[in-house]
Enzyme design. Sequence first.
Site, PDB file in Angstrom:
ATOM      1  CD  GLU A 283      -2.880   1.189   2.292  1.00  0.00           C
ATOM      2  OE1 GLU A 283      -3.205   2.123   2.661  1.00  0.00           O
ATOM      3  OE2 GLU A 283      -2.926   0.261   3.220  1.00  0.00           O
ATOM      4  CE  LYS A 415      -4.201 -17.821  13.348  1.00  0.00           C
ATOM      5  NZ  LYS A 415      -3.579 -18.450  14.405  1.00  0.00           N
ATOM      6  CG  ASP A 491      -0.594 -16.402  12.233  1.00  0.00           C
ATOM      7  OD1 ASP A 491      -0.987 -16.039  11.148  1.00  0.00           O
ATOM      8  OD2 ASP A 491      -1.056 -17.347  12.972  1.00  0.00           O
ATOM      9  CG  HIS A 589      -4.150   7.518  -0.314  1.00  0.00           C
ATOM     10  ND1 HIS A 589      -4.110   6.005   0.151  1.00  0.00           N
ATOM     11  CD2 HIS A 589      -4.214   7.726   1.141  1.00  0.00           C
ATOM     12  CE1 HIS A 589      -3.958   5.547   1.069  1.00  0.00           C
ATOM     13  NE2 HIS A 589      -4.119   6.812   1.945  1.00  0.00           N
TER      14      HIS A 589
END
Length: 604
Positions: A283, A415, A491, A589
């Site tokens: 990004e 998660k 992770d 952006h």
Amino acid sequence: MDVRRRSEEAVYSSKVFAADEKPLKPHKQQQEEDNTLLIDASDALPLPLYFTNGLFFTMFFSVMYFLLSRWREKIRNSTPLHVVTLSELGAIVSLIASVIYLLGFFGIGFVQTFVARGNNDSWDEEDENDEQFILEEDSRRGPCAAATTLGCAVPTPPAKHIAPIVPQQPAVSIAEKPAPLVTPAASEEDEEIIKSVVQGKIPSYSLESKLGDCKRAASIRKEVLQRITGKSLEGLPLDGFNYESILGQCCEMTIGYVQIPVGIAGPLLLNGREYSVPMATTEGCLVASTNRGCKAIYASGGATSILLRDGMTRAPCVRFGTAKRAAELKFFVEDPINFETLANVFNQSSRFARLQRIQCAIAGKNLHMRFVCSTGDAMGMNMVSKGVQNVLDYLQNEYADMDVIGISANFCSDKKPAAVNWIEGRGKSVVCEAIITEEVVKKVLKTEVAALVELNMLKNLTGSALAGALGGFNAHASNIVSAVYIATGQDPAQNIESSHCITMMEAVNDGKDLHISVTMPSIEVGTVGGGTQLASQSACLNLLGVKGANREAPGSNARLLATIVAGSVLAGELSLMSAISAGQLVNSHMKYNRSTKDVTKASS
């Protein structure tokens, strides 16, 4: 078995013979053709083979038992052994017949196999050389890619187009017809393995164990995938990665690796120390924005980060016949008198595991027990699971009617966004704060303190509440968490609960300066195990000074990494909120996160 040995069909098809020339066959096959006229022992009776074998086996053991019984009886009665009755004579004849059959079926055939193999174990000259070459390749420990350096160069067939296996499609015009898939030519032995995998003769997952070369296995699997799907994987790199390092711990069925650029934000001045924060992301503007936040924090004297809690969780579920029995176990587990016993059982799983508490919740006759423990410098999921298993085994002896439904039953909660993590915490709970001076807010962040405070209230608090957010009272904490996690071998899936964050902003010092803080109750990180041992990720951990385990103070490296993550989130929140407040978000952006470049050409 040598999985790379070429089949007879492949040997024949690999040569082109003249019209009047016959292909050479191995003598073993020729012998099998000649033996079709011979009579085997199994032809003794006109019965199926398994009936004939069963009959003679039964005859042999029955007659042997009968004769031994008669022999013992004669000894007991002092009867001469040479005196034989008619039944005994028939039994002796049957025994001899069965022995002859079994010897002819098993023994002689077995001997003949070795005799024939010794006399006829040869191929034609070219196939013998090929087989010898394959056997030599099997004894070589080095990978084929390093053949030139090991002095065992492999002759490579000329490059050719390899047609992929694709479903039949309607005919298209020449202008619409896609270009054929071209892949580098594989060696002859690799080509045979590729064909075997495509045909399903060799499982793709077993290539590493059969070949003993992880990189070669990945290369073959990649080529197999291209042929089966008809899709090119030319842009997926294969070289430059140590596949041995991930075998059995990081990834299976490998076909290459993806490349993610790593940028540096900082220096981040945190608790009086400077850190250069590695961020792996695709990004645009993310690293630049976080870097600007670090600059603002540095210019204002730095940030302070405090660790509140440190405990990984695992929550099994057990079931009883009644809710009363489930409640009895709940009272037993939560009783302080029994905690020391359970802790001793739990802590036997690791020298770093230390049970802190057990939180119970009942649902009918089911009991969920949430174990919380410290895990040293490891993230700790495996460690806490082993400890929980020890406790369950211990409780099974005391509560024989307890049925273990599962060692993980989502009361952990791993998660997944969950209120229990937001309230109770999981992993490392951290709060980080900084005071940004009015001058820095205006010159570096290009906005006003009052505007930032108002935006934070309406966006991060009110807007998130209207959206029903759970732990999402922030601008983009997950952006920074994910980027740091990927760079340091954490992770990435645990970004879900690790990104739980509430960002607070308040005007201080008579409204001139800005107090900003982020509270993150469940940052799940480790500096040993998993992806942290990979070379690139290990280098990023080394950059932060938290590589590996801390021998002097176990757990301090992982805790320091958690505070760095929180400090990086603080910088990212500060910069993005300032950009939104100043109306710079869209422009930045469009400049850094939107490109008209042809990336495919650049990569090739």
